[in-house]
Design a protein around this motif. Structure first.
Motif, PDB file in Angstrom:
ATOM      1  N   GLU A 270       0.761  -1.258   0.177  1.00  0.00           N
ATOM      2  CA  GLU A 270       0.071  -0.102   0.106  1.00  0.00           C
ATOM      3  C   GLU A 270       0.883   1.254   0.152  1.00  0.00           C
ATOM      4  N   VAL A 271       1.996   1.085   0.567  1.00  0.00           N
ATOM      5  CA  VAL A 271       3.100   2.085   0.692  1.00  0.00           C
ATOM      6  C   VAL A 271       4.247   1.766  -0.152  1.00  0.00           C
ATOM      7  N   ILE A 272       5.102   2.897  -0.531  1.00  0.00           N
ATOM      8  CA  ILE A 272       6.366   2.698  -1.111  1.00  0.00           C
ATOM      9  C   ILE A 272       7.369   3.679  -0.510  1.00  0.00           C
ATOM     10  N   LEU A 273       8.306   3.185   0.383  1.00  0.00           N
ATOM     11  CA  LEU A 273       9.108   4.221   0.841  1.00  0.00           C
ATOM     12  C   LEU A 273      10.432   4.244   0.065  1.00  0.00           C
ATOM     13  N   MET A 274      10.886   5.500  -0.245  1.00  0.00           N
ATOM     14  CA  MET A 274      12.166   5.345  -1.278  1.00  0.00           C
ATOM     15  C   MET A 274      13.143   6.241  -0.260  1.00  0.00           C
ATOM     16  N   ASP A 275      14.204   5.619  -0.336  1.00  0.00           N
ATOM     17  CA  ASP A 275      15.427   6.470   0.306  1.00  0.00           C
ATOM     18  C   ASP A 275      16.408   6.900  -0.641  1.00  0.00           C
ATOM     19  N   GLU A 276      16.433   8.147  -1.009  1.00  0.00           N
ATOM     20  CA  GLU A 276      17.528   8.783  -1.949  1.00  0.00           C
ATOM     21  C   GLU A 276      17.370   7.796  -3.240  1.00  0.00           C
ATOM     22  N   PRO A 277      16.244   7.453  -3.845  1.00  0.00           N
ATOM     23  CA  PRO A 277      16.293   6.680  -4.933  1.00  0.00           C
ATOM     24  C   PRO A 277      17.036   7.102  -5.994  1.00  0.00           C
ATOM     25  N   ALA A 278      17.302   8.271  -6.179  1.00  0.00           N
ATOM     26  CA  ALA A 278      17.976   8.689  -7.432  1.00  0.00           C
ATOM     27  C   ALA A 278      19.335   9.299  -7.188  1.00  0.00           C
ATOM     28  N   SER A 279      19.952   9.202  -6.021  1.00  0.00           N
ATOM     29  CA  SER A 279      21.303   9.873  -5.949  1.00  0.00           C
ATOM     30  C   SER A 279      22.429   8.949  -6.693  1.00  0.00           C
ATOM     31  N   ALA A 280      21.931   7.697  -6.970  1.00  0.00           N
ATOM     32  CA  ALA A 280      23.182   7.104  -7.630  1.00  0.00           C
ATOM     33  C   ALA A 280      22.947   7.002  -9.289  1.00  0.00           C
TER      34      ALA A 280
END
Lengths: 446, 255
Positions: free
Chosen positions: B171-181
């Motif tokens: 239901e939820v998607i957590l993204m931890d700096e997904p684009a930093s790489a």
């Protein structure tokens, strides 16, 4: 006024900066010389160290090859043996019991005497007979006749090893120019040997005996088969015991155990176990497996169990290093999908650590294969003249066999010792090669 | 800020690493749909806070969480709740793409497999295709599902990881700096994907790029030294922040 002093100031600043940077550049130039010299010295030391290591290895291999390679060939005699019925079965019944105990030595003696009819004196005939490997040849004839009694009365062609002294003389290890009293082979014997050689009766062949026979009192009949089979049994038992226990302990300690002073203590002691002198493991095995559990001495089962203890800490350390080399990303990925901790460890982490674990285990098994001292403690140093059929048969191991042979007096043993070392090294190189191959193969699959 | 039917309600959430308090009592409501961005300088506690939503802090030695976090009214730190089931509902995408060293297909199928979500290969095939389609990766990989996921480019890997998370129907998607790489082109694709996904999922994203937060999020929370300083509509935060610390950070004077 103000603007001109400003210009003067900035000019002064510029010249000062210039002077400073010039000074710095000069110093750096001077320093560069000593830096380069230091670099050059370091490189030189490195090359010298590598050269030293390489030279030692080459020296070892050449000295082994020089002494050992001649053992892979041996001089054999091809004899036409007449199986005289009057000698083998004087009453003609050919009773199996009788055939087993018949005087085959006599048969062989007659064959040898026939080669040199001019030799008639008793002492001379004894020396002539000594050219052949009597016990090996009579055993061969006995087997032949016992298995097929219809051969009695016929003439059969046999290939039997020469005695070790003949072999050593022909290989040039016994000096023909020495005074006769200092030589193991008499002048007469040399004449006979040369004659047999010329007649084509003595020929050098590949020494299959070295690979197919167990140990023997006679060098020409001794082989490593018993020791190799014993060693294989020991390594397999050690592997089957140490791998699951070692990997299990490492997994539990790294992934599941609470981190407290008890697990710290266990960890320190496992590392200490790796440093315990191997002979202590032999004493432990003697006390537990033989004295307490009542298992027999000299058997591969006990040897394998003792050396499993030896391999255990190596496997634990290798497994933990392999587990730690797997980054947290994979485990976190599995956890974030709702995998339990156990699932993420067994389904994601362990497969990735497998190449490292396998490599460590094979290195541990190579250690096990070369281990000698603990086996001496549990009696695997016995003189065993049969190839073991099961893990509870008395046996010896390859390094122990080398130790035993190196201790024997005859000249023929020294080349066999070197040959056995060559074979041990070849097996070790193959095992290490297998480790590298497996690791590359498994890593490619990632 | 008032939020109707919040997905998460957090009250006085504190996280300790040993004796160190990383978060000093956070109160926040997270909307059921749309994108919420967490911004703030390094070490402000935004990633730590993100990990409280799927209890990934549990896996860190010495980490303790106090206060209450409820999801749809249910306390997710309840003793009777298995974090394994929570994580099936709350997916996560990490900073560094971390596909499993397996085939693309097996990567996506791993989650459904461990939860026993499908019966039969046809059903699994359909689920894998649907997940890859939603992650915008299907057209690029449909002919090579058997190659290793680690062989894809960084941006593709990150979308594969999103497909992997989607496959378990969270239901939820957590993204931890997904684009930093990722490079700018891959980042643009990822941001477009986030825009599509926010129709179906509650997305919380931690980012160091304020431009990214401004582009993709509907609401933004600014964290500083373990405190939630300001939480408002993204537009408001970036045009008319209410706190000088927020102002200093978004204009580049701190952080």
């Amino acid at each position: 006024m103000a603007s001109s002093s400003h210009i003067q100031n900035s000019e002064a600043l510029e010249t000062e900066t210039k002077r400073e940077s010039q000074l710095a550049a000069e110093r750096a130039k001077k320093h560069l010389k000593s830096r380069r010299a230091r670099e050059w010295r370091f490189k030189l030391w490195g090359r010298a160290a590598v050269l030293f290591a390489l030279a030692s290895l080459i020296w070892l291999l050449f000295s082994l090859a020089g002494t050992g390679f001649t053992a892979f060939q041996q001089n054999f005699m091809t004899l036409d043996v007449e199986l005289t019925e009057s000698v083998i079965s004087p009453d003609g019944t050919r009773d199996p019991q009788e055939l087993r105990g018949a005087n085959y030595r006599r048969v062989l003696q007659e064959t040898m005497y026939d080669l040199f009819p001019e030799v008639t004196e008793r002492r001379e005939r004894r020396d002539l007979f000594a050219l052949t490997s009597a016990s090996g040849a009579t055993h061969q004839i006995r087997l032949m006749v016992y298995n097929d009694p219809s051969l009695i009365g016929q003439t059969v062609t046999l290939t039997v090893p020469t005695s070790d002294n003949v072999d050593q003389l022909l290989k040039g290890y016994i000096d023909r120019d020495l005074p006769e009293s200092l030589r193991k082979v008499s002048n007469e014997q040399i004449v006979w040997i040369d004659s047999l050689k010329k007649r084509g009766i003595i020929k050098k062949k590949f020494n299959t005996i070295l690979f197919t026979h167990p140990d023997s009192r006679d060098p020409e009949l001794a082989g490593i088969a018993g020791a190799v089979v014993g060693s294989i049994m020991i390594v397999v038992i050690a592997f089957l015991l140490a791998l699951p226990i070692g990997v299990g302990s490492a997994l539990y300690l790294d992934e599941f155990a609470p981190k407290n002073k008890w697990t710290d203590l266990i960890e320190i002691n496992i590392n200490n176990l790796a440093a315990v002198p191997s002979i202590v493991f032999g004493l432990l095995g003697l006390a537990i497996f033989i004295n307490f559990m009542g298992l027999s001495r000299s058997i591969p089962l006990v040897g394998g169990m003792v050396l499993a203890l030896r391999a255990f800490p190596t496997i634990v350390v290798a497994t933990r290093a392999a587990l730690r080399s797997v980054g947290p990303g994979i485990v976190n990925g599995a956890l974030s999908l709702g995998a339990s901790h156990t699932q993420s460890v067994f389904q994601q982490k362990l497969p990735l650590a497998a190449p490292g674990i396998l490599t460590g285990s094979i290195i541990a098994m190579a250690q096990v294969l070369g281990e000698t001292a603990p086996l001496l403690m549990i009696g695997m140093v016995a003189f065993v003249t049969e190839v073991p059929n099961s893990v509870t048969d008395p046996s010896t191991a390859l390094p122990v066999q080398i130790f035993l042979w190196s201790d024997s007096a005859e000249r023929a043993w020294s080349e066999r010792t070197a040959a056995a070392i060559i074979i041990l090294l070849v097996i070790l190189i193959l095992m290490n090669g297998l480790a590298i191959w497996l690791r590359n193969r498994l890593e490619k699959r990632r | 800020m008032d939020i109707q039917n919040p997905k998460f309600v957090c009250r006085d959430v504190r996280v300790h690493y040993g004796d160190f308090e990383a978060l000093h009592g956070i109160n926040i409501d997270i909307a059921d749909r749309g994108v919420t961005a967490f911004i703030g300088p390094s070490g402000c506690g935004k990633s730590t806070f993100l990990r409280t939503f799927n209890r990934m802090n549990d896996t860190i030695e010495g980490a303790r969480v106090s206060g209450s976090v409820t999801m749809d009214g249910q306390d997710i730190y309840d003793k009777g709740l298995d974090p394994v089931l929570l994580r099936a509902r709350v997916g996560m995408v990490f900073q560094k793409p971390n596909p499993f060293p397996k085939s693309i297909y097996d990567n996506v199928a791993y989650g459904p497999k461990i939860h026993g979500m499908t019966s039969g290969k046809a059903e699994m095939d359909a689920l894998v295709e649907r997940s890859l389609r939603r992650a915008g990766l299907w057209e690029e990989v449909k002919d090579r599902l058997k190659i290793a996921g680690t062989g894809l480019s960084g941006g593709q890997q990150q979308r594969l990881v999103i497909a992997r998370a989607i496959a378990v129907n969270p239901e939820v998607i957590l993204m931890d700096e997904p684009a930093s790489a990722l490079d700018p082109i891959a980042t643009a694709k990822l941001e477009a994907l986030i825009q599509e996904l926010k129709e179906r999922y509650c997305i919380i994203i931690v980012t160091h790029s304020m431009a990214q937060a401004a582009r993709v999020s509907d609401k933004t929370a600014f964290f500083y030294m373990g405190d939630l300083i300001e939480y408002d509509a993204t537009e408001k935060i970036f045009t008319n922040p209410g706190d000088t610390r927020t102002q200093d950070y978004i204009t580049g004077r701190t952080g």
